[in-house]
Scaffold this motif. Sequence first.
Motif, PDB file in Angstrom:
ATOM      1  N   ALA A  67     -13.543  20.917 -10.594  1.00 33.66           N
ATOM      2  CA  ALA A  67     -14.846  20.532 -10.051  1.00 33.66           C
ATOM      3  C   ALA A  67     -15.892  21.107 -10.998  1.00 33.66           C
ATOM      4  O   ALA A  67     -16.042  22.328 -11.097  1.00 33.66           O
ATOM      5  CB  ALA A  67     -15.027  21.076  -8.647  1.00 33.66           C
ATOM      6  N   LEU A  68     -16.569  20.238 -11.707  1.00 37.63           N
ATOM      7  CA  LEU A  68     -17.550  20.668 -12.707  1.00 37.63           C
ATOM      8  C   LEU A  68     -18.952  20.575 -12.111  1.00 37.63           C
ATOM      9  O   LEU A  68     -19.428  19.489 -11.786  1.00 37.63           O
ATOM     10  CB  LEU A  68     -17.452  19.799 -13.959  1.00 37.63           C
ATOM     11  N   VAL A  69     -19.588  21.719 -11.967  1.00 37.02           N
ATOM     12  CA  VAL A  69     -20.963  21.743 -11.474  1.00 37.02           C
ATOM     13  C   VAL A  69     -21.888  21.760 -12.681  1.00 37.02           C
ATOM     14  O   VAL A  69     -21.751  22.596 -13.572  1.00 37.02           O
ATOM     15  CB  VAL A  69     -21.202  22.976 -10.585  1.00 37.02           C
ATOM     16  N   TRP A 125     -20.861  26.573 -21.494  1.00 37.61           N
ATOM     17  CA  TRP A 125     -20.571  26.239 -22.888  1.00 37.61           C
ATOM     18  C   TRP A 125     -21.723  25.549 -23.605  1.00 37.61           C
ATOM     19  O   TRP A 125     -21.718  25.444 -24.827  1.00 37.61           O
ATOM     20  CB  TRP A 125     -19.291  25.402 -23.023  1.00 37.61           C
ATOM     21  N   MET A 126     -22.733  25.118 -22.864  1.00 38.54           N
ATOM     22  CA  MET A 126     -23.874  24.498 -23.529  1.00 38.54           C
ATOM     23  C   MET A 126     -24.959  25.508 -23.889  1.00 38.54           C
ATOM     24  O   MET A 126     -25.754  25.272 -24.807  1.00 38.54           O
ATOM     25  CB  MET A 126     -24.471  23.407 -22.635  1.00 38.54           C
ATOM     26  N   LYS A 127     -25.008  26.654 -23.199  1.00 40.34           N
ATOM     27  CA  LYS A 127     -26.117  27.589 -23.417  1.00 40.34           C
ATOM     28  C   LYS A 127     -26.129  28.167 -24.834  1.00 40.34           C
ATOM     29  O   LYS A 127     -27.185  28.566 -25.330  1.00 40.34           O
ATOM     30  CB  LYS A 127     -26.052  28.720 -22.389  1.00 40.34           C
ATOM     31  N   GLY A 128     -24.968  28.216 -25.507  1.00 37.96           N
ATOM     32  CA  GLY A 128     -24.923  28.777 -26.851  1.00 37.96           C
ATOM     33  C   GLY A 128     -25.153  27.775 -27.952  1.00 37.96           C
ATOM     34  O   GLY A 128     -25.215  28.143 -29.136  1.00 37.96           O
ATOM     35  N   ALA A 175     -20.528  13.277 -21.997  1.00 37.84           N
ATOM     36  CA  ALA A 175     -19.404  12.909 -22.858  1.00 37.84           C
ATOM     37  C   ALA A 175     -18.797  14.157 -23.508  1.00 37.84           C
ATOM     38  O   ALA A 175     -17.573  14.299 -23.596  1.00 37.84           O
ATOM     39  CB  ALA A 175     -19.865  11.917 -23.924  1.00 37.84           C
ATOM     40  N   TYR A 176     -19.675  15.070 -23.933  1.00 36.88           N
ATOM     41  CA  TYR A 176     -19.157  16.283 -24.560  1.00 36.88           C
ATOM     42  C   TYR A 176     -18.426  17.166 -23.539  1.00 36.88           C
ATOM     43  O   TYR A 176     -17.482  17.877 -23.913  1.00 36.88           O
ATOM     44  CB  TYR A 176     -20.277  17.075 -25.237  1.00 36.88           C
ATOM     45  N   ASP A 177     -18.835  17.144 -22.281  1.00 31.32           N
ATOM     46  CA  ASP A 177     -18.087  17.871 -21.248  1.00 31.32           C
ATOM     47  C   ASP A 177     -16.613  17.470 -21.268  1.00 31.32           C
ATOM     48  O   ASP A 177     -15.719  18.322 -21.168  1.00 31.32           O
ATOM     49  CB  ASP A 177     -18.665  17.574 -19.859  1.00 31.32           C
ATOM     50  N   PHE A 178     -16.356  16.170 -21.358  1.00 30.29           N
ATOM     51  CA  PHE A 178     -14.984  15.667 -21.351  1.00 30.29           C
ATOM     52  C   PHE A 178     -14.225  16.207 -22.568  1.00 30.29           C
ATOM     53  O   PHE A 178     -13.077  16.660 -22.467  1.00 30.29           O
ATOM     54  CB  PHE A 178     -14.997  14.138 -21.356  1.00 30.29           C
ATOM     55  N   VAL A 179     -14.879  16.191 -23.719  1.00 32.45           N
ATOM     56  CA  VAL A 179     -14.249  16.710 -24.935  1.00 32.45           C
ATOM     57  C   VAL A 179     -13.930  18.201 -24.780  1.00 32.45           C
ATOM     58  O   VAL A 179     -12.821  18.667 -25.095  1.00 32.45           O
ATOM     59  CB  VAL A 179     -15.165  16.486 -26.154  1.00 32.45           C
ATOM     60  N   THR A 201     -16.693   6.268 -19.953  1.00 29.28           N
ATOM     61  CA  THR A 201     -16.166   5.602 -21.150  1.00 29.28           C
ATOM     62  C   THR A 201     -16.785   6.168 -22.425  1.00 29.28           C
ATOM     63  O   THR A 201     -16.134   6.192 -23.477  1.00 29.28           O
ATOM     64  CB  THR A 201     -16.380   4.075 -21.076  1.00 29.28           C
ATOM     65  N   ALA A 202     -18.017   6.652 -22.332  1.00 30.58           N
ATOM     66  CA  ALA A 202     -18.628   7.304 -23.494  1.00 30.58           C
ATOM     67  C   ALA A 202     -17.855   8.572 -23.844  1.00 30.58           C
ATOM     68  O   ALA A 202     -17.638   8.882 -25.025  1.00 30.58           O
ATOM     69  CB  ALA A 202     -20.092   7.639 -23.204  1.00 30.58           C
ATOM     70  N   GLY A 203     -17.424   9.318 -22.822  1.00 31.10           N
ATOM     71  CA  GLY A 203     -16.640  10.526 -23.055  1.00 31.10           C
ATOM     72  C   GLY A 203     -15.280  10.222 -23.646  1.00 31.10           C
ATOM     73  O   GLY A 203     -14.771  10.966 -24.505  1.00 31.10           O
ATOM     74  N   ILE A 204     -14.682   9.128 -23.191  1.00 31.10           N
ATOM     75  CA  ILE A 204     -13.376   8.720 -23.733  1.00 31.10           C
ATOM     76  C   ILE A 204     -13.506   8.367 -25.215  1.00 31.10           C
ATOM     77  O   ILE A 204     -12.676   8.765 -26.043  1.00 31.10           O
ATOM     78  CB  ILE A 204     -12.821   7.537 -22.917  1.00 31.10           C
ATOM     79  N   ASP A 205     -14.566   7.644 -25.558  1.00 27.89           N
ATOM     80  CA  ASP A 205     -14.780   7.266 -26.954  1.00 27.89           C
ATOM     81  C   ASP A 205     -15.055   8.495 -27.817  1.00 27.89           C
ATOM     82  O   ASP A 205     -14.545   8.622 -28.936  1.00 27.89           O
ATOM     83  CB  ASP A 205     -15.951   6.287 -27.048  1.00 27.89           C
TER      84      ASP A 205
END
Length: 425
Positions: A67-69, A125-128, A175-179, A201-205
């Motif tokens: 579960a990603l908040v 992971w985005m704060k840095g 999309a970057y979350d998925f990566v 689909t953007a994350g998949i690509d």
Amino acid sequence: MNLIEDLRWRGLIHQTTDEAELGKLLAKEPQTIYIGFDPTASSLHVGHLMQVMMLRRFQRAGHRPIALVGGATGMIGDPSGKSEERNLLSAEQLQANVEGVGKQMQQFLDFDGDSGAKLLNNFDWMKGYSYLEFLRDVGKNFPVGAMMGKESVRSRLESEAGLSYTEFSYMLLQAYDFVHLCREHDCRIQAGGSDQWGNITAGIDLGRRMLGKPLFGLTAPLLTTSDGRKMGKTEKGAVWLDPDRTSPYEFYQYWINVEDADVMRCIAYLTEIERDEYDSLGEQTAADPGRRAAQKRLASYMTRLVHGEEGITSAERATRILFGGEIEKATDAQLSQIFADVPSSEADRKSLSGEGLWIIDALQTAGLVSSGSEARRSIKEGSVYLNNRRVSDMNHRLSEADLASETVMVLRRGKRKYALLRFRS
């Protein structure tokens, strides 16, 4: 029945990127799946239950849910399905919302053990990331043409409100979350509502370009009524999972009043009721809609799931009170919720001392009768009730012992004509 078959009969598969390969992947070994939740409030609401239950179904089938908040993405706001830009929340409000949503997730998912669910926040992971680093590492792998082709972007660009660069960037972040989740947690599946198809689909690509790995997407229909309106809203607003915002009684009443045309779909979408019972409830509803068998089962199931045994007991007791059940050991708040649309009058609490308040006067103060003679006639006919108990003595005097809660007495004339009498000091 395997997981994909179960989702299919329930109508929970709206789109998949490759259903055959996804089915093989799920059958091969336990997989990790994630769904994102933007923390726009400190509580989840009914609309979120579709996705919460999707994670729960995967976990019960042996897979690990994340579960990603969205502490980071929540700072921007998802433009998908929105006709105009959202108001940006303060950092303090966002953090409070993240904590509130995270706490509620623990009601539905098992977070214990090595194979338990995970609760993550993409702000971690985005704060840095600096702006330049993000453009260099992620942006260069994201073709603008593909973004422009997404319905969520195109519809906003064509709208009167337009689309800011901030919201345009939302798709890159999701999309970057998925990566990131694939790289760090071997997560290869993302699910969401049908309005998330473009982001998924953007994350998949992006995963294919950055990791060279095949990722999978799955969307469920949005929770709507048969005429296309979003479910989970009342005249008072959203139906929240937080009992301080929507009481267990109000929550129960929402489900028990679901239309016949929608109830079986709600049971399929939101409960874990098996196929045999589902079919039986459908037959009962078709044969005798007035019994509301499906609505009662749905209301009981959902209230117990969200509010536990105490919540369902409280909600069912409140419902019995509304339909004439004896009132005892209630609170002012409970009676205010149950009789929200009932007229209320005030009386001096001192009137309950000494000889007490004459029932005839109480009925007139509450507005249930226009005269003393009408009050006497109603009592003689047996149509006057105090806290849903019949009053047969027209000389009865009310005392503090007759209070149904801290300050309230419930008076009724006939079957359905209620009034509250509040005693203030």
